[in-house]
Design a protein around this motif. Structure first.
Motif, mmCIF file in Angstrom:
data_model
loop_
_atom_site.group_PDB
_atom_site.id
_atom_site.type_symbol
_atom_site.label_atom_id
_atom_site.label_comp_id
_atom_site.label_asym_id
_atom_site.label_seq_id
_atom_site.Cartn_x
_atom_site.Cartn_y
_atom_site.Cartn_z
ATOM 1 N N LYS A 130 -59.870 12.983 67.580
ATOM 2 C CA LYS A 130 -59.170 14.271 67.639
ATOM 3 C C LYS A 130 -57.667 14.067 67.448
ATOM 4 O O LYS A 130 -57.018 14.846 66.747
ATOM 5 N N HIS A 143 -57.146 13.591 63.897
ATOM 6 C CA HIS A 143 -57.411 14.893 63.269
ATOM 7 C C HIS A 143 -56.170 15.788 63.377
ATOM 8 O O HIS A 143 -55.786 16.447 62.407
ATOM 9 N N TRP A 144 -55.550 15.800 64.539
ATOM 10 C CA TRP A 144 -54.377 16.647 64.765
ATOM 11 C C TRP A 144 -53.139 16.132 64.036
ATOM 12 O O TRP A 144 -52.240 16.899 63.715
ATOM 13 N N HIS A 145 -53.078 14.820 63.799
ATOM 14 C CA HIS A 145 -51.857 14.221 63.269
ATOM 15 C C HIS A 145 -51.989 13.629 61.875
ATOM 16 O O HIS A 145 -51.075 12.969 61.401
ATOM 17 N N ILE A 146 -53.096 13.893 61.197
ATOM 18 C CA ILE A 146 -53.269 13.387 59.827
ATOM 19 C C ILE A 146 -52.275 14.104 58.922
ATOM 20 O O ILE A 146 -51.918 15.260 59.172
ATOM 21 N N SER A 147 -51.826 13.414 57.879
ATOM 22 C CA SER A 147 -50.884 14.008 56.925
ATOM 23 C C SER A 147 -51.196 13.464 55.539
ATOM 24 O O SER A 147 -52.045 12.593 55.388
ATOM 25 N N PHE A 206 -54.915 15.699 53.175
ATOM 26 C CA PHE A 206 -54.910 16.294 54.515
ATOM 27 C C PHE A 206 -56.163 17.118 54.808
ATOM 28 O O PHE A 206 -56.842 16.889 55.795
ATOM 29 N N ARG A 207 -56.452 18.067 53.970
ATOM 30 C CA ARG A 207 -57.564 18.992 54.254
ATOM 31 C C ARG A 207 -58.886 18.247 54.378
ATOM 32 O O ARG A 207 -59.643 18.461 55.328
ATOM 33 N N TYR A 247 -59.481 15.042 55.044
ATOM 34 C CA TYR A 247 -59.503 14.157 56.217
ATOM 35 C C TYR A 247 -59.543 14.959 57.514
ATOM 36 O O TYR A 247 -60.242 14.603 58.461
ATOM 37 N N HIS A 248 -58.753 16.025 57.545
ATOM 38 C CA HIS A 248 -58.711 16.888 58.724
ATOM 39 C C HIS A 248 -60.113 17.422 59.048
ATOM 40 O O HIS A 248 -60.571 17.359 60.192
ATOM 41 N N ASP A 258 -62.606 16.278 62.177
ATOM 42 C CA ASP A 258 -63.069 17.325 63.085
ATOM 43 C C ASP A 258 -64.590 17.262 63.225
ATOM 44 O O ASP A 258 -65.136 17.322 64.333
ATOM 45 N N PRO A 263 -52.157 7.689 57.191
ATOM 46 C CA PRO A 263 -53.550 8.137 57.067
ATOM 47 C C PRO A 263 -54.558 7.011 56.827
ATOM 48 O O PRO A 263 -55.606 6.967 57.477
#
Length: 174
Positions: free
Chosen positions: A45, A48-52, A56-57, A59-60, A64, A111
């Motif tokens: 998590k 998930h909150w700090h991926i850039s 991004f989308r 990996y996010h 999740d 990432p």
């Protein structure tokens, strides 16, 4: 005065045909997996909150989905401990004492490093599940063995996805 691992309050003493020694071994193995599941859930998590970055989308969403899957194992592991007559985790403090998955409190993690770290953590989790499977096999606990087999498969799938995703982030994409 400290209670032994096998001490269970009378109202929580779930009937089982397993010998107390087996209950204790299974409980220790599953509680360690449970602590690691909580640690891996929170790390997933966190990432998930700090991926850039440019992915991004993807990996996010993947992280999740993976965190939800990891969290779903926690109740099943804890309930399995109770079903065999053991006592399970009660606090964040117990998780911290038992977890073998290392936390990551860094302010920034690139990432690709996030994905690789989670991949290695999932590999470690699968190996720990296999060791726990050996313990439950020795204790003739087929139900826990079956549960672990499903969790091993799910963990290997997460490892595979993280491996493939981390390869793309490294610039090997077409």
């Amino acid at each position: 005065m400290s209670k032994s691992k096998s001490a269970v309050a009378a109202d929580l003493d779930t009937p089982t045909d397993l010998p107390q020694q087996s209950v204790d071994k299974i409980s220790v193995a599953l509680n360690t997996l449970l602590a690691d599941a909580f640690a891996l859930y929170l790390k997933t998590k966190n990432f998930h909150w700090h991926i850039s970055g440019r992915h991004f989308r993807d990996y996010h969403l993947m992280l999740d989905e993976q965190s939800d899957q990891i969290f779903a194992t926690t109740d099943q592991l804890a309930e399995r401990v109770r079903k065999v007559g053991g006592v399970t985790l009660k606090s964040i403090g117990q998780i911290a004492k038992l977890q073998t998955i290392k936390d990551n409190d860094e302010d920034y993690v690139p990432p690709r490093e996030m994905l690789r770290e989670l991949m290695n953590d999932n590999k470690k989790m699968a190996a720990a599940m296999r060791k726990a499977h050996e313990i439950v096999d020795d204790c003739k606990d087929a139900a826990t063995a079956g549960l672990l087999e499903n969790f091993i498969d799910e963990t290997e799938r997460r490892t595979w996805f993280l491996f493939e995703a981390s390869r793309q982030e490294g610039g090997n994409e077409e």
